[in-house]
Design an enzyme around this catalytic site. Structure first.
Site, short mmCIF file in Angstrom:
data_model
loop_
_atom_site.label_atom_id
_atom_site.label_comp_id
_atom_site.label_asym_id
_atom_site.label_seq_id
_atom_site.Cartn_x
_atom_site.Cartn_y
_atom_site.Cartn_z
N ASP A 355 0.76 -1.38 0.13
CA ASP A 355 0.08 -0.14 -0.10
C ASP A 355 1.16 1.09 0.04
OD1 ASP A 355 -2.42 1.97 0.49
OD2 ASP A 355 -2.82 1.37 2.12
N ASP A 464 -5.80 -7.73 0.19
CA ASP A 464 -6.91 -7.00 0.34
C ASP A 464 -7.30 -6.68 1.19
OD1 ASP A 464 -5.63 -6.95 3.41
OD2 ASP A 464 -4.03 -5.29 2.97
N ARG A 521 -3.33 -15.12 4.76
CA ARG A 521 -2.40 -14.29 5.90
C ARG A 521 -3.64 -14.80 7.05
NH1 ARG A 521 -0.49 -9.65 6.60
NH2 ARG A 521 -1.58 -9.05 8.19
N ASP A 525 -1.89 -7.59 12.00
CA ASP A 525 -0.76 -7.56 11.29
C ASP A 525 0.41 -6.91 12.30
OD1 ASP A 525 -2.18 -6.26 8.92
OD2 ASP A 525 -1.44 -4.63 9.15
C1 9PG Z 1 -1.60 -2.12 4.07
C2 9PG Z 1 -1.85 -2.89 5.01
C3 9PG Z 1 -1.19 -4.03 4.52
C4 9PG Z 1 -1.26 -4.89 5.87
C5 9PG Z 1 -2.55 -5.40 5.13
C6 9PG Z 1 -2.51 -4.62 6.21
O1 9PG Z 1 -7.74 -1.93 10.72
N1 9PG Z 1 -7.06 -2.08 10.36
O2 9PG Z 1 -7.40 -0.59 10.38
C7 9PG Z 1 -5.98 -1.81 9.19
C8 9PG Z 1 -5.43 -1.75 8.76
C9 9PG Z 1 -4.54 -2.50 7.45
C10 9PG Z 1 -4.56 -3.52 8.23
C11 9PG Z 1 -4.92 -4.35 8.68
C12 9PG Z 1 -6.12 -3.62 9.67
O3 9PG Z 1 -3.22 -4.36 7.67
O4 9PG Z 1 -2.17 -6.49 6.90
O5 9PG Z 1 -0.31 -6.52 5.33
O6 9PG Z 1 -0.50 -4.52 3.42
O7 9PG Z 1 -3.32 -3.75 4.93
O8 9PG Z 1 -2.47 -0.81 4.05
#
Ligand code: 9PG
Length: 810
Positions: A355, A464, A521, A525
């Site tokens: 991203d 994603d 996944r 994270d």
């Molecule tokens: C990029 C990221 C990375 C990461 C992914 C994913 O709920 N949330 O706020 C949230 C934000 C980001 C996120 C997961 C949950 O991460 O898992 O590896 O690619 O997006 O934006």
């Protein structure tokens, strides 16, 4: 006795006229489910119906032979039917003759002239008390006596535990006891749509838990358990609810009807429901279920022997939020150059851009300024350097300020008031989702996929926020369940990407993706920190177990280890080895050990040009990846499991790799015995990898080690045979043995060859049956050190491969 199905594992008895069935395990101590029921709820016009009390023997299908993927040669089955309100329903039970599981499914046929709305199909309910929707308001009726019988007595309610699987990649998965509360989020609409299936409950009461797709209810005292779930999530999402707060326990499982419309003449069939009894001390207790699911999706055994991907990912070093700063194309190029320079010693295969290259989520063709030379030329550069180009895409979610949201408002999934649904609070906004039942939307997503793969040249896609393809809303096609919508969306991407493109699912509801993604996944994270926090604040967010945090990425990698190489390659998220994070060295070693032992994808996410050699070394010892599925030995006994075992073989023989993790915030002295490891008693030599310490262990002397907070002790364990030399481990590879490529003991000596990419310098430990006369590495004399009782340590340096000869005379 015509309503009985039985084999040597299971006996099912059905009383159709009461709509009740009993199922019991035939092993000693096996639990039983009594007076279970199948129900379904639907609506026609303003009337609401529940069906389930009056079944009868079906005139069709008895005995029937429904082909199922169980691999069974023969199976027994029958079905019961009911016909009310112009709806025909069948429940078909199938018991494969040689399999330890029972399957059943429900078919509902609309024989009337008007459409019917299907709200819910309850595949199993036993012991739950709930308000009957048809009874006067507020009246609580006990649907029936009975419930779940486990071998424990009432006093042992404390021994019951429930394994709950979360809905999507990031959702919490693990064990609960009656004293726990279901893990969800405290952040309401900001977060609930992201991690929670709207068709699964979110119980708050102690002892009441929910799960998605499958769950395991077990008795830790009797060591027996029941797996209940679904073989697939092609037709509907499956949800479970389990009560162990008091005696007796209760269990409920349903296929999410999602209010789909069943038109006249149409038929709805659920996925196969699954029930199996298991013994908790079986080292691989979920193997039967996870393999049955894999077969149901036509997946090959051991995932066709495919290896786990390795690479570099930009996200945990360069992200727009609280990391080093927004991603620039220059960062990619600098890391690409470092990957080229390090290729010899750190042979990673994929460079994955995460991203941050796009102007807004949804606008995949509009790149930020520094990327305006084009993604195409960047991918070409990556490929020219000999790496696979990988790209992050979030194809089903839309930022409200994106160009896409403004140019195609009609593509957004909306609720019944016409308002775009909330896909969670992300990137500073409440986000929206695409309605994947609109043909133009699917065409658009396929066009994006083809552009990225064929024109730009990316052949590894990290897809994603996929849960956005399965939110509740008013779909353009109201006859599709949310699971069907998501699966069709993924099928469209797979078709556009082609079979040769590697697809990683992320933020993805698990079941509907099986067979369509190469990797998944399976955790929240990771992060530069151990515990969750938000903008540096830990206080309110520490309990948010789906927030980025190394601690909970590790947690799900353990609790979902059994899916690896059965449904896909597990992706445990990236490893961060740079010293500039808030992670301690023991924490980094824990994460590295876990990634190595659980066998999934291995991605680094550090700025490579700045990595100091001692940190690079941590990453290097994980390559080549081991790739296997481990045994999580205490999966049912600990909230976060502490003990992993992996059985390995190489030319130097067979050995065990055991990881012992200290999840507490304090240093702990931890002990493990051969019994804990489920290994035969005997004499072993254990070599601890990170501290390079060798221990002798036997029945009287279990392994006892002091482990730092959040640290790990990673051992190789080998049976000692005084007459033969043994390789004990080296500093080169975390497996402590896979680096041995030939191993030739002869009468008065030993010859072996080591292999590990790049320049290597470090210790090799051997057990030798007699004192050494000489040791040579490619002709040069090698100095050794005696650690005691036949254990020798050599310091060796070599590039890529070396040969060692040891002479220990008669
Ligand atoms: C990029 C990221 C990375 C990461 C992914 C994913 O709920 N949330 O706020 C949230 C934000 C980001 C996120 C997961 C949950 O991460 O898992 O590896 O690619 O997006 O934006």
């Amino acid at each position: 006795m015509k309503y009985v199905l039985e084999n040597r594992f299971i006996r099912l008895r059905v009383q159709p006229e009461m709509g009740l069935w009993n199922v019991e395990g035939r092993a000693q101590n096996a639990p039983a489910i009594e007076n279970a029921q199948v129900n379904y709820w639907c609506r026609r016009g303003w009337s609401r119906f529940r069906f389930g009390d009056h079944w009868r023997e079906s005139d069709r299908f008895r005995p029937l032979d429904i082909p199922v993927s169980s691999g069974a040669v023969r199976q027994q089955s029958f079905s019961i039917s009911s016909s009310r309100a112009e709806l025909g329903a069948f429940v078909s039970f199938v018991l494969p003759v040689e399999s330890p599981f029972l399957l059943w499914r429900v078919e509902i046929e609309n024989r009337g002239g008007d459409a019917v709305i299907i709200d819910n199909i309850e595949m199993l309910t036993a012991g739950f008390v709930y308000r009957d929707r048809n009874s006067p308001r507020g009246v609580i009726r006990l649907r029936r006596p009975g419930g779940l019988r486990t071998t424990s007595s009432k006093d042992w309610a404390d021994e019951l535990a429930f394994y709950s699987n979360g809905w999507q990649s990031w959702s919490y998965t693990g064990i609960y006891t009656r004293h726990d509360r279901y893990q969800s989020t405290h952040l309401g609409p900001l977060r609930v749509p992201v991690i929670q299936n709207p068709g699964t409950l979110r119980p708050h009461r102690k002892g009441l838990f929910a799960s998605d797709m499958f769950g395991v209810l077990g008795d830790r005292q009797a060591r027996s358990a029941i797996v209940v779930g679904f073989l697939s999530q092609r037709q509907q999402f499956g949800s479970l609810e389990c009560w162990i707060g008091n005696w007796p326990p209760a269990l409920r499982m349903w296929a999410n009807g999602d209010g789909v419309r069943l038109d006249p003449g149409e038929k709805l069939i659920t996925d196969w429901a699954y029930l199996q009894f298991l013994h908790l001390d079986d080292p691989d207790p979920l193997a039967i279920y996870t393999s049955a699911v894999a077969r149901e999706h036509g997946l090959p055994e051991d995932f066709g022997g495919r290896s786990s991907p390795t690479g570099w990912c930009s996200w945990y070093q360069f992200s727009s939020e609280d990391y080093a700063g927004a991603l620039r194309a220059g960062d990619i190029l600098e890391n690409l150059a470092a990957m080229v320079a390090l290729r010899g010693e750190l042979p990673l295969k994929i460079l994955q851009i995460d991203d941050g290259y796009e102007t807004a989520v949804g606008d995949w063709y509009l790149c930020k300024e520094s990327f305006q030379n084009g993604m195409e030329s960047l991918a070409a550069e990556i490929r020219r350097s000999g790496f696979i180009a990988g790209l992050w895409l979030a194809p089903f979610i839309v930022h409200p300020k994106s160009h896409l949201a403004r140019s195609h408002p009609e593509w957004l999934l909306r609720n019944r008031y016409g308002v775009p649904v909330n896909a969670g609070y992300l990137w500073g906004s409440f986000t929206h989702a695409l309605d994947l039942t609109q043909p133009e939307v699917i065409l658009y997503i396929q066009e994006v996929t083809r552009t990225v793969v064929q024109r730009w040249g990316f052949s590894y896609l990290k897809l994603d926020f996929l849960y956005a393809g399965a939110l509740r809303g008013c779909y353009h096609d109201p006859t599709k369940s949310r699971a069907q919508v998501l699966r069709a969306g993924l099928e469209a991407i797979r078709a556009a990407a082609g079979e040769d493109t590697f697809l990683l699912g992320c933020g993805c509801p698990l079941g509907p993706a099986i067979g369509l993604v190469d990797a998944m996944r399976i955790s929240a994270d990771t992060a530069r920190r151990w515990y969750p926090s938000y903008k540096g604040i830990e206080l309110l967010f520490k309990a948010e177990k789906t927030f980025p945090a190394a601690r909970y990425a590790c947690h799900n990698s353990l609790t979902r280890a059994a899916f690896h190489r059965r449904w896909w390659i597990n992706d445990p998220d990236c490893l961060l080895v740079r010293p500039e994070t808030d992670l301690t060295l023991p924490e980094v070693q824990t994460i590295a050990s876990l990634i190595a032992l659980t066998g999934g994808s291995f991605f680094l996410s550090d700025h490579l040009p700045a990595l100091p050699p001692e940190r690079l070394r941590i990453a290097r010892c994980l390559l080549p990846v081991i790739g296997k599925t481990p045994y999580v030995l205490d999966w049912f006994d600990k909230h976060t499991p502490e003990l992993l075992r992996l059985d390995l073989h190489a030319p130097c023989g067979s050995w065990y790799l055991a990881g012992l993790f200290n999840w507490s915030d304090h240093a702990r002295t931890m002990r493990i015995s051969m019994v804990d490891l489920n290994l035969p008693l005997g004499r072993y030599i254990a070599r601890e990898f990170w501290r390079a310490v060798v221990h002798f262990v036997d029945n009287e002397h279990p392994i006892s080690v002091e482990i730092e907070p959040h640290g790990v002790a990673l051992f190789s364990l080998r049976v000692i045979d005084d007459r033969h030399p043994a390789f004990l481990g080296s500093e080169f590879h975390i497996s402590q043995g896979l680096e041995v490529r030939t191993w030739t003991p002869y009468r008065d000596g030993l010859f072996f060859r080591l292999e590990h990419p790049g320049e290597n310098e470090g210790q090799v430990d051997l057990f030798l049956p007699r004192p050494i006369r000489s040791a040579r590495q490619e002709g040069r004399t090698l100095a050794g050190e005696i650690l005691g009782f036949g254990i020798y340590r050599f310091n060796i340096d070599f590039e890529t491969t070396t040969e060692i000869e040891i002479d220990y005379g008669q």
